[in-house]
Design a protein around this motif. Structure first.
Motif, PDB file in Angstrom:
ATOM      1  N   GLU A   1       0.833  -1.204   0.000  1.00 34.76           N
ATOM      2  CA  GLU A   1       0.000   0.000   0.000  1.00 34.76           C
ATOM      3  C   GLU A   1       0.872   1.260   0.000  1.00 34.76           C
ATOM      4  O   GLU A   1       0.603   2.218  -0.731  1.00 34.76           O
ATOM      5  CB  GLU A   1      -0.898  -0.019   1.243  1.00 34.76           C
ATOM      6  CG  GLU A   1      -1.965   1.035   1.242  1.00 34.76           C
ATOM      7  CD  GLU A   1      -2.863   0.894   2.461  1.00 34.76           C
ATOM      8  OE1 GLU A   1      -2.917   1.866   3.234  1.00 34.76           O
ATOM      9  OE2 GLU A   1      -3.486  -0.164   2.624  1.00 34.76           O
ATOM     10  N   ILE A   2       1.918   1.232   0.783  1.00 31.85           N
ATOM     11  CA  ILE A   2       2.853   2.366   0.838  1.00 31.85           C
ATOM     12  C   ILE A   2       3.554   2.527  -0.503  1.00 31.85           C
ATOM     13  O   ILE A   2       3.730   3.641  -1.002  1.00 31.85           O
ATOM     14  CB  ILE A   2       3.872   2.174   1.984  1.00 31.85           C
ATOM     15  CG1 ILE A   2       3.162   2.269   3.330  1.00 31.85           C
ATOM     16  CG2 ILE A   2       4.985   3.213   1.889  1.00 31.85           C
ATOM     17  CD1 ILE A   2       4.039   1.927   4.516  1.00 31.85           C
ATOM     18  N   GLN A   3       3.920   1.412  -1.108  1.00 36.70           N
ATOM     19  CA  GLN A   3       4.598   1.459  -2.405  1.00 36.70           C
ATOM     20  C   GLN A   3       3.679   2.046  -3.475  1.00 36.70           C
ATOM     21  O   GLN A   3       4.113   2.854  -4.298  1.00 36.70           O
ATOM     22  CB  GLN A   3       5.062   0.060  -2.809  1.00 36.70           C
ATOM     23  CG  GLN A   3       5.899   0.064  -4.067  1.00 36.70           C
ATOM     24  CD  GLN A   3       6.445  -1.318  -4.400  1.00 36.70           C
ATOM     25  OE1 GLN A   3       6.233  -2.281  -3.674  1.00 36.70           O
ATOM     26  NE2 GLN A   3       7.149  -1.406  -5.509  1.00 36.70           N
ATOM     27  N   LYS A   4       2.399   1.663  -3.468  1.00 36.74           N
ATOM     28  CA  LYS A   4       1.439   2.205  -4.429  1.00 36.74           C
ATOM     29  C   LYS A   4       1.266   3.710  -4.236  1.00 36.74           C
ATOM     30  O   LYS A   4       1.223   4.473  -5.195  1.00 36.74           O
ATOM     31  CB  LYS A   4       0.089   1.499  -4.303  1.00 36.74           C
ATOM     32  CG  LYS A   4       0.058   0.114  -4.875  1.00 36.74           C
ATOM     33  CD  LYS A   4      -1.324  -0.503  -4.738  1.00 36.74           C
ATOM     34  CE  LYS A   4      -1.345  -1.920  -5.283  1.00 36.74           C
ATOM     35  NZ  LYS A   4      -2.680  -2.533  -5.137  1.00 36.74           N
ATOM     36  N   LYS A   5       1.165   4.108  -2.972  1.00 37.63           N
ATOM     37  CA  LYS A   5       1.008   5.531  -2.674  1.00 37.63           C
ATOM     38  C   LYS A   5       2.250   6.308  -3.114  1.00 37.63           C
ATOM     39  O   LYS A   5       2.146   7.387  -3.695  1.00 37.63           O
ATOM     40  CB  LYS A   5       0.754   5.732  -1.182  1.00 37.63           C
ATOM     41  CG  LYS A   5       0.430   7.151  -0.822  1.00 37.63           C
ATOM     42  CD  LYS A   5       0.059   7.294   0.637  1.00 37.63           C
ATOM     43  CE  LYS A   5      -0.278   8.743   0.927  1.00 37.63           C
ATOM     44  NZ  LYS A   5      -0.661   8.960   2.310  1.00 37.63           N
ATOM     45  N   LEU A   6       3.399   5.749  -2.845  1.00 34.18           N
ATOM     46  CA  LEU A   6       4.651   6.388  -3.243  1.00 34.18           C
ATOM     47  C   LEU A   6       4.751   6.488  -4.765  1.00 34.18           C
ATOM     48  O   LEU A   6       5.172   7.518  -5.301  1.00 34.18           O
ATOM     49  CB  LEU A   6       5.841   5.607  -2.682  1.00 34.18           C
ATOM     50  CG  LEU A   6       7.222   6.202  -2.923  1.00 34.18           C
ATOM     51  CD1 LEU A   6       7.328   7.582  -2.304  1.00 34.18           C
ATOM     52  CD2 LEU A   6       8.293   5.289  -2.356  1.00 34.18           C
ATOM     53  N   GLN A   7       4.336   5.444  -5.459  1.00 34.78           N
ATOM     54  CA  GLN A   7       4.353   5.444  -6.925  1.00 34.78           C
ATOM     55  C   GLN A   7       3.427   6.531  -7.466  1.00 34.78           C
ATOM     56  O   GLN A   7       3.776   7.249  -8.399  1.00 34.78           O
ATOM     57  CB  GLN A   7       3.933   4.067  -7.461  1.00 34.78           C
ATOM     58  CG  GLN A   7       3.971   3.948  -8.964  1.00 34.78           C
ATOM     59  CD  GLN A   7       5.377   4.042  -9.533  1.00 34.78           C
ATOM     60  OE1 GLN A   7       6.348   3.650  -8.890  1.00 34.78           O
ATOM     61  NE2 GLN A   7       5.493   4.571 -10.728  1.00 34.78           N
ATOM     62  N   LYS A   8       2.264   6.664  -6.862  1.00 34.99           N
ATOM     63  CA  LYS A   8       1.307   7.681  -7.299  1.00 34.99           C
ATOM     64  C   LYS A   8       1.873   9.083  -7.066  1.00 34.99           C
ATOM     65  O   LYS A   8       1.764   9.961  -7.925  1.00 34.99           O
ATOM     66  CB  LYS A   8      -0.015   7.508  -6.556  1.00 34.99           C
ATOM     67  CG  LYS A   8      -1.119   8.369  -7.078  1.00 34.99           C
ATOM     68  CD  LYS A   8      -2.443   8.011  -6.435  1.00 34.99           C
ATOM     69  CE  LYS A   8      -3.547   8.798  -7.106  1.00 34.99           C
ATOM     70  NZ  LYS A   8      -4.866   8.376  -6.663  1.00 34.99           N
TER      71      LYS A   8
END
Length: 89
Positions: A4-11
């Motif tokens: 979830e953190i990785q997705k948020k960071l990617q966004k």
């Protein structure tokens, strides 16, 4: 959770990259406007030095076309105004 953190960071990274591209475009446009303003100012100063009976030519494509001095001054002032306005926005 890490995913979830990785997705948020990617966004967030995508948003940042988009903003960076917009900044580069805006900086290039500002530089172009500054250059045009500088050139316009130099031409304006030269037109002021001319006598009323001087001949003025405007470059339209590959052709020089005779233009009335007062008309040239008015066009230049209008163009200068537009450039100044665009630069301010």
């Amino acid at each position: 959770m890490a995913e979830e953190i990785q997705k948020k960071l990617q966004k967030e990274l995508e948003i940042y990259n988009g903003l960076q591209k917009e900044y580069v475009k805006a900086a290039a446009l500002k530089q172009q406007l500054d250059s045009q303003l500088s050139e316009n100012k130099a031409v304006k100063e030269e037109l002021i030095l001319l006598k009323n009976d001087s001949e003025v030519y405007k470059l339209i494509g590959p052709v020089l076309v005779k233009q009335d001095l007062e008309e040239a001054k008015q066009n230049l002032c209008f163009f200068y105004f537009l450039l100044t306005f665009q630069r301010a926005v």
